[in-house]
Design an enzyme around this catalytic site. Structure first.
Site, PDB file in Angstrom:
ATOM      1  CD  GLU A  41      -2.914   1.032   2.377  1.00  0.00           C
ATOM      2  OE1 GLU A  41      -3.912   1.769   2.366  1.00  0.00           O
ATOM      3  OE2 GLU A  41      -2.686   0.187   3.267  1.00  0.00           O
ATOM      4  N   GLY A  42       0.517   2.212  -0.811  1.00  0.00           N
ATOM      5  CA  GLY A  42       1.263   3.461  -0.881  1.00  0.00           C
ATOM      6  C   GLY A  42       0.337   4.649  -0.861  1.00  0.00           C
ATOM      7  CB  SER A  45      -1.603   2.454  -5.994  1.00  0.00           C
ATOM      8  OG  SER A  45      -0.232   2.255  -5.703  1.00  0.00           O
ATOM      9  CB  SER A  46      -4.106  -0.835  -2.392  1.00  0.00           C
ATOM     10  OG  SER A  46      -4.351   0.109  -1.374  1.00  0.00           O
ATOM     11  CB  VAL A  47       0.173  -3.789  -4.718  1.00  0.00           C
ATOM     12  CG1 VAL A  47       0.555  -4.904  -5.693  1.00  0.00           C
ATOM     13  CG2 VAL A  47       0.683  -2.445  -5.228  1.00  0.00           C
ATOM     14  CE  LYS A  76       0.909   1.488  -8.496  1.00  0.00           C
ATOM     15  NZ  LYS A  76       2.213   2.004  -8.968  1.00  0.00           N
ATOM     16  CG  ASP A 163       9.614   7.174  -5.121  1.00  0.00           C
ATOM     17  OD1 ASP A 163      10.380   7.606  -4.240  1.00  0.00           O
ATOM     18  OD2 ASP A 163       8.512   6.669  -4.861  1.00  0.00           O
TER      19      ASP A 163
END
EC number: 2.7.11.1
Length: 507
Positions: A41-42, A45-47, A76, A163
């Site tokens: 999770e970022g 987004s979530s994966v 994603k 990044d």
């Protein structure tokens, strides 16, 4: 994310609810993918780990699935709070990047109203935190080599990742393979040098837009570092076109027309506002990003590689923990010294002053990064945090002799134990010499990554040619020089997919 799959009973209820909601938001997806678990999770987004029910993806992108016969993919889900342009940018870049085994390709993309998911291969890997303190120098070499190979491919496309950090480079220790993921902040690199090839071009660039009028954005993107090549020792113009601020106006010296920037700025503001893309993760951003350089290049990714390498050698993660840009610059001061930061600031038309510092070494560590890493390891050795078998002692031993005993690159190593036979003694001595040589060249790579001037900082391609990676490069080419590496190889099915199967959101 690891290769292990949780039992359904071990998945938290809230994660189960998320997966049910995903099925609801994207009708029909349950016929193609079976959700297994949430694996990441970022901010944007979530994966989720899922099974490719039809086998379509795993077949067409077989070279990207490290476990033979694996049918797992990563879904994603991009949050609806992301702008449409950002979503398009990430999917489009993933689409463009298809073609390297070290960059996660876009296998599929689906959208229902404002719900968007990207389908990527699932890569079983180990978390960086589980191995950064125990990875030997040979493992460090392989890790950085894989990362630089990925960046070489990305940068060859004119793309800045922006990044680079351990969580965005998935590395499998057992296989010795890595893959670069998450292009959410990536962007195309601007060709500033061709935009500003002469003094007259600079005038047009800074003072006009496409309609022939003044463009504020051009001024914000301009950075004096772009013009340095125009004022080489052989140039007739020895002084670059300085910019001063007077009563809210920008005045270009050397007979360049002044431009009134008062409109849109505070009435009495005497400083020109400097804007630039500062996206990235704190602790991994290059000095030019912190100093808001408007002409950032792929070299900002190389600085981030240096931060990762520094963490591996110093056995400390995260290495930098500042909360803002000012503190980030002060952290760099403790290593490189404020004089070096002042020179760096001058490249970008800025001043740099640091006062009241507890750490008062204007030139930083006298022996640079080697002494800094030695200081980190020495503190841990003193308090006994390393186990007696730690590979960190190899690095510490190298630095001990390099800095204090002043040994050469081929030191007189201690004699092996007397109870060893001749063969074992020879093998041990050979191993010790290899470890010493690897450390020597590894620090050369580290120093090149941390070059303050981005124009002098080595590229991924240049770093891969350094002696540190010789043994890995030798395995990549045939005797006649033909590449045997799968990095730039796209299977016919993947090539067909590029043309037919993946439909992206139009701009």
């Amino acid at each position: 994310m690891t290769s292990k799959t949780k039992n359904i009973d071990d998945i938290p209820p809230e994660i189960k609810e998320e997966m049910i909601q995903l099925y609801h938001d994207l009708p029909g997806i349950e016929n193609e993918y079976k959700l297994i678990d949430k694996i990441g999770e970022g901010t944007f987004s979530s994966v989720y780990k899922a099974k490719d029910i039809t086998g379509k993806i795993t077949k067409k992108f077989a070279s990207h699935f490290w476990n033979y016969g694996s049918n797992y993919v990563a879904l994603k889900k991009i949050y609806v709070t992301s702008s449409p342009q950002r979503i398009y940018n990430e999917l489009n870049l993933l689409y463009i990047m298809t073609g390297s085994s070290r960059v996660a390709p876009l296998c599929d993309a689906k959208r229902v109203r404002d719900q968007v998911i990207a389908v990527l291969p699932y890569y079983p890997h180990e978390e960086f935190r589980t191995f950064y303190r125990d990875l030997p120098i040979k493992g460090i070499k392989k890790y950085i080599w894989e990362l630089l190979r990925a960046l070489k491919f990305v940068h060859s496309k004119g793309i800045i990742h922006r990044d680079i950090k351990p969580t965005n480079f998935l590395f499998n220790l057992e296989l010795g393979r890595g893959v670069l993921v998450d292009f959410g902040l990536a962007e195309a690199q601007m060709d500033y040098k061709s935009m500003i090839s002469s003094q007259n071009d600079y005038d047009n660039y800074a003072n006009t837009n496409h309609d022939g009028g003044y463009s504020m954005r051009n001024h914000e993107q301009f950075c004096p570092c772009i013009m340095r090549n125009q004022y080489s020792p052989n140039s007739h113009n020895q002084t670059p076109p300085m910019v001063t601020i007077q009563n809210g106006k920008v005045v270009h010296l050397n007979n360049v027309n002044g431009v009134d920037l008062t409109k849109g700025y505070p009435k009495n503001e005497t400083r020109r506002i400097k804007r630039a893309n500062r996206a990235g993760t704190r602790g991994f951003r290059a000095p030019e990003v912190l100093m808001k350089c408007g002409a950032q290049s792929t070299k900002i990714d190389i600085w981030s590689v240096g931060v990762i390498l520094l963490s591996l050698l110093g056995r400390r993660f995260p290495m930098f923990q500042s909360l803002d840009d000012a503190d980030s610059l002060l952290e760099l001061c403790t290593i490189f010294g404020w004089k070096e930061l002042r020179k760096c600031a001058a490249l970008h038309g800025l001043g740099f002053e640091a006062s009241g510092l507890i750490w008062d070494k204007p030139n930083g560590y006298s022996n640079g990064l080697k002494e800094f890493v030695y200081d980190l390891l020495n503190k841990e050795c003193t308090i006994g945090t390393f186990p007696e078998y730690s590979v960190a002692f190899e690095t510490f031993g190298f630095l001990q002799q390099e800095l204090h005993d002043r040994m050469s690159i081929e030191p007189q190593l201690p004699d092996p134990k007397t109870n060893m036979d001749a063969v074992d003694a020879y093998e041990l001595k050979k191993y010790q010499e290899e470890i010493w040589s690897d450390h020597y060249w590894c620090f050369q790579v580290l120093e090149q990554c941390f070059e303050m001037d981005p124009q002098k900082r080595s590229s991924a391609e240049d770093l891969l040619k350094t002696p540190f990676f010789n043994e890995l490069n030798e395995n990549t080419y045939l005797l006649d020089g033909e590449s045997t590496d799968e990095d730039d190889v796209v299977s016919s099915s993947e090539a067909d997919l590029l043309d037919k199967d993946v439909l992206l959101i139009s701009e």
